[in-house]
Design a protein around this motif. Sequence first.
Motif, PDB file in Angstrom:
ATOM      1  N   ASP A  34       0.847  -1.193   0.000  1.00  0.00           N
ATOM      2  CA  ASP A  34       0.000   0.000   0.000  1.00  0.00           C
ATOM      3  C   ASP A  34       0.885   1.246   0.000  1.00  0.00           C
ATOM      4  OD1 ASP A  34      -1.919   1.900   0.248  1.00  0.00           O
ATOM      5  OD2 ASP A  34      -2.538   1.347   2.277  1.00  0.00           O
ATOM      6  N   ILE A  35       0.704   2.062  -0.992  1.00  0.00           N
ATOM      7  CA  ILE A  35       1.522   3.272  -1.121  1.00  0.00           C
ATOM      8  C   ILE A  35       1.263   4.233   0.031  1.00  0.00           C
ATOM      9  CG2 ILE A  35       1.929   5.316  -2.560  1.00  0.00           C
ATOM     10  CD1 ILE A  35       1.387   3.521  -4.987  1.00  0.00           C
ATOM     11  N   GLU A  36      -0.012   4.340   0.448  1.00  0.00           N
ATOM     12  CA  GLU A  36      -0.340   5.264   1.545  1.00  0.00           C
ATOM     13  C   GLU A  36       0.304   4.832   2.854  1.00  0.00           C
ATOM     14  OE1 GLU A  36      -1.782   8.235   1.418  1.00  0.00           O
ATOM     15  OE2 GLU A  36      -1.681   7.925  -0.760  1.00  0.00           O
ATOM     16  N   GLU A  37       0.570   3.545   2.993  1.00  0.00           N
ATOM     17  CA  GLU A  37       1.273   3.075   4.189  1.00  0.00           C
ATOM     18  C   GLU A  37       2.653   3.717   4.270  1.00  0.00           C
ATOM     19  OE1 GLU A  37       3.709  -0.936   5.501  1.00  0.00           O
ATOM     20  OE2 GLU A  37       1.988  -1.155   4.141  1.00  0.00           O
ATOM     21  N   TYR A  38       3.319   3.789   3.125  1.00  0.00           N
ATOM     22  CA  TYR A  38       4.649   4.409   3.102  1.00  0.00           C
ATOM     23  C   TYR A  38       4.554   5.920   3.298  1.00  0.00           C
ATOM     24  CZ  TYR A  38       6.815   0.037   1.634  1.00  0.00           C
ATOM     25  OH  TYR A  38       7.281  -1.259   1.604  1.00  0.00           O
ATOM     26  N   VAL A  39       3.502   6.522   2.768  1.00  0.00           N
ATOM     27  CA  VAL A  39       3.309   7.963   2.945  1.00  0.00           C
ATOM     28  C   VAL A  39       3.145   8.294   4.420  1.00  0.00           C
ATOM     29  CG1 VAL A  39       1.727   9.882   2.498  1.00  0.00           C
ATOM     30  CG2 VAL A  39       2.372   8.326   0.641  1.00  0.00           C
ATOM     31  N   VAL A  48       6.983  12.958  -2.934  1.00  0.00           N
ATOM     32  CA  VAL A  48       7.897  12.168  -3.769  1.00  0.00           C
ATOM     33  C   VAL A  48       7.420  10.725  -3.856  1.00  0.00           C
ATOM     34  CG1 VAL A  48      10.263  11.326  -4.017  1.00  0.00           C
ATOM     35  CG2 VAL A  48       9.851  13.660  -3.204  1.00  0.00           C
ATOM     36  N   LEU A  49       6.989  10.155  -2.732  1.00  0.00           N
ATOM     37  CA  LEU A  49       6.570   8.750  -2.719  1.00  0.00           C
ATOM     38  C   LEU A  49       5.319   8.541  -3.561  1.00  0.00           C
ATOM     39  CD1 LEU A  49       7.208   7.828   1.040  1.00  0.00           C
ATOM     40  CD2 LEU A  49       8.575   7.208  -0.961  1.00  0.00           C
ATOM     41  N   ARG A  50       4.387   9.498  -3.528  1.00  0.00           N
ATOM     42  CA  ARG A  50       3.169   9.355  -4.331  1.00  0.00           C
ATOM     43  C   ARG A  50       3.478   9.398  -5.834  1.00  0.00           C
ATOM     44  NH1 ARG A  50       0.436  12.718  -0.114  1.00  0.00           N
ATOM     45  NH2 ARG A  50      -0.985  11.303   0.994  1.00  0.00           N
ATOM     46  N   GLN A  51       4.615   9.967  -6.182  1.00  0.00           N
ATOM     47  CA  GLN A  51       5.008   9.995  -7.594  1.00  0.00           C
ATOM     48  C   GLN A  51       5.850   8.781  -7.966  1.00  0.00           C
ATOM     49  OE1 GLN A  51       7.843  13.066  -8.639  1.00  0.00           O
ATOM     50  NE2 GLN A  51       7.152  13.133 -10.757  1.00  0.00           N
ATOM     51  N   VAL A  52       6.782   8.409  -7.064  1.00  0.00           N
ATOM     52  CA  VAL A  52       7.755   7.370  -7.385  1.00  0.00           C
ATOM     53  C   VAL A  52       7.173   5.970  -7.279  1.00  0.00           C
ATOM     54  CG1 VAL A  52       9.874   6.269  -6.574  1.00  0.00           C
ATOM     55  CG2 VAL A  52       9.775   8.758  -6.838  1.00  0.00           C
ATOM     56  N   LEU A  56       7.110   2.793  -9.907  1.00  0.00           N
ATOM     57  CA  LEU A  56       7.819   1.530  -9.678  1.00  0.00           C
ATOM     58  C   LEU A  56       6.901   0.344  -9.946  1.00  0.00           C
ATOM     59  CD1 LEU A  56       9.885   2.153  -6.415  1.00  0.00           C
ATOM     60  CD2 LEU A  56      10.762   1.809  -8.720  1.00  0.00           C
ATOM     61  N   THR A  57       5.647   0.490  -9.535  1.00  0.00           N
ATOM     62  CA  THR A  57       4.687  -0.584  -9.770  1.00  0.00           C
ATOM     63  C   THR A  57       4.481  -0.809 -11.261  1.00  0.00           C
ATOM     64  OG1 THR A  57       3.558   0.035  -7.706  1.00  0.00           O
ATOM     65  CG2 THR A  57       2.342  -1.370  -9.251  1.00  0.00           C
ATOM     66  N   VAL A 147      12.989   9.938 -26.848  1.00  0.00           N
ATOM     67  CA  VAL A 147      13.349  10.455 -25.524  1.00  0.00           C
ATOM     68  C   VAL A 147      12.082  11.023 -24.904  1.00  0.00           C
ATOM     69  CG1 VAL A 147      14.781  12.071 -24.225  1.00  0.00           C
ATOM     70  CG2 VAL A 147      15.648  11.057 -26.343  1.00  0.00           C
ATOM     71  N   GLY A 148      11.842  10.727 -23.621  1.00  0.00           N
ATOM     72  CA  GLY A 148      10.625  11.249 -23.026  1.00  0.00           C
ATOM     73  C   GLY A 148      10.609  11.183 -21.520  1.00  0.00           C
ATOM     74  N   CYS A 149       9.515  11.665 -20.963  1.00  0.00           N
ATOM     75  CA  CYS A 149       9.277  11.625 -19.520  1.00  0.00           C
ATOM     76  C   CYS A 149       7.803  11.311 -19.319  1.00  0.00           C
ATOM     77  CB  CYS A 149       9.648  12.957 -18.871  1.00  0.00           C
ATOM     78  SG  CYS A 149       9.374  12.995 -17.075  1.00  0.00           S
ATOM     79  N   GLU A 150       7.503  10.207 -18.660  1.00  0.00           N
ATOM     80  CA  GLU A 150       6.127   9.758 -18.459  1.00  0.00           C
ATOM     81  C   GLU A 150       5.885   9.545 -16.973  1.00  0.00           C
ATOM     82  OE1 GLU A 150       2.343   8.490 -20.026  1.00  0.00           O
ATOM     83  OE2 GLU A 150       4.081   9.343 -21.057  1.00  0.00           O
ATOM     84  N   ARG A 151       4.911  10.263 -16.410  1.00  0.00           N
ATOM     85  CA  ARG A 151       4.573  10.143 -14.994  1.00  0.00           C
ATOM     86  C   ARG A 151       5.809  10.304 -14.107  1.00  0.00           C
ATOM     87  NH1 ARG A 151       1.869   6.082 -17.433  1.00  0.00           N
ATOM     88  NH2 ARG A 151       3.146   4.407 -16.542  1.00  0.00           N
ATOM     89  N   GLY A 152       6.674  11.261 -14.472  1.00  0.00           N
ATOM     90  CA  GLY A 152       7.870  11.542 -13.682  1.00  0.00           C
ATOM     91  C   GLY A 152       9.016  10.605 -13.950  1.00  0.00           C
ATOM     92  N   ILE A 153       8.855   9.673 -14.909  1.00  0.00           N
ATOM     93  CA  ILE A 153       9.912   8.723 -15.227  1.00  0.00           C
ATOM     94  C   ILE A 153      10.637   9.205 -16.479  1.00  0.00           C
ATOM     95  CG2 ILE A 153      10.459   6.323 -15.761  1.00  0.00           C
ATOM     96  CD1 ILE A 153       7.772   5.559 -14.488  1.00  0.00           C
ATOM     97  N   HIS A 154      11.908   9.555 -16.346  1.00  0.00           N
ATOM     98  CA  HIS A 154      12.712   9.987 -17.493  1.00  0.00           C
ATOM     99  C   HIS A 154      13.285   8.756 -18.185  1.00  0.00           C
ATOM    100  CE1 HIS A 154      12.803  14.297 -16.294  1.00  0.00           C
ATOM    101  NE2 HIS A 154      12.656  13.778 -15.074  1.00  0.00           N
TER     102      HIS A 154
END
Length: 525
Positions: A34-39, A48-52, A56-57, A147-154
């Motif tokens: 659960d992402i919110e657990e880490y938040v 940062v965690l809500r973006q990263v 990763l998933t 070359v691109g950036c998608e959802r904060g992923i370069h």
Amino acid sequence: MNTTASPENASVEALLSQITDEFLARLDAGEQPDIEEYVQRYPALADVLRQVLPALTVLRQPPSAGEAPADGLVSGVLGDFRIVREVGRGGMGVVYEAEQISLGRRVALKVLPFAATMDARQLQRFHNEARAAAGLHQEHIVPVHAVGCERGIHFYAMQFIEGRTLAELIEQQRAPGGCAASEPTAAYTPKREEDVSAATVEVSAVQTPPPEAAAAETPAVGRATTSGPIGDGAYFRRVAEWGEQAAEALEYAHSVGIVHRDVKPANLMVDSQSKLWVTDFGLARTAGDSGLTMTGDLLGTLRYMSPEQALAKHGLVDHRTDVYSLGVTLYELLTLRPAVDGKDRQEILKRIAFEEPTAPRSLNSAVPHELETIVLKAMAKEPSERCTTAKELADDLCRFLEDKPVLARRPSLMQRARRWTRRNRSLVGSLGAGLLLAAVALGGSVGWAVRDRAARQDEAERRVSEALAEMEPALRVGNPYAPDLVRAARQAESHLASNLVGAELRERAEQLLADLAMLEELELI
């Protein structure tokens, strides 16, 4: 601009790295953390965690057959690319095998690690690599598709290669038997060498030949490594061919103002047709760079760095640094030993800067003389003594392959003397100090000798003058046997024999002695 990370930023990056490692480990174990657990656990990093973590998933979970979209996102899809598997990672990026959905082609997708996006220099270098590679269109340089950036992923995408790096080929030659397997290995290899500033991932790409073409012949990589032991002539010709292809690619990059600065076996790959590809422009410097690399930075893997890089002479690093690094790579292919080795960083840097490598033929007598000469010229410590361009190196390797006389020459006596002086600076310093002391001592001795001779000359001339003063009145008397005259004459003769008497006084004394001799003859008559 000073971009050095503060201790606070470093601790944040370390914590983020720890969190992402744990999150990935849980994903790999089949969990759905659960992402919110880490938040809630790390509220300071909530944004940062809500973006990263969602990203990763996406990257960690390739879609299964028939999987339906969720929340408008397809798991394992990054823009136009479907992630297949991870094939390599390092400090400058993670590489995935992926499929470009719109074109249905296989690509290599390089993604910037999330912690690195917090470092402006890391992010700039990642984009610098993509920009440098995307602008290069040469048959031996891996092309960049997007070359691109998608959802904060370069990320950026390249062609995919089935092959192996020269680093892998060298390791296979070092193994018992010295022959590599004929089948190509995975396209990417995690970093093994120590990097000074940041690791890079070996990213190479070329489209895989159709299955029927692959079945029609044994891959050239296998032929290159199984054609015989390292002493076989075919092996050395293959090394020269790879060196020529790499030099041509670097010459093209240099012609458009790009210096690679990280040429090494791990960044050079050969495909199934034995074609060489130059990869990983992550440390490249372009003509328009400004402020990215501060003076004094050390870039590149240690043992393949040029002396000007090792000494951090930022203003002196130009295209000839790539010539040196390619020469070091060819040296290792010829000898299966690093040109520069050492037990720690400082020893390696010292040897790069001041010690000449062992001649390849001293390690492997089968290495052709001409090829050794070409490689040693490319590896010259002084940039002015190397090949002036990568094209010059490529041309000489071509002459070797065509059995024509090469232009590279052995170092002159003066060059060897300079190199010896550079290698033995402490000895030269000791010799210089010894020579200086000897010169001082010799100078003192000479000064004393000069003063002593002057004193003896004065004494001799005084005695001769006194003897002549006694002889002149005695000669006028006309008795050659007078005791005073005989004594004075002998005194004058003894001092004249010492060669300390001046010419004028000597001439006067010789005239009086001649008069005395004539008087003696007259007396006898």
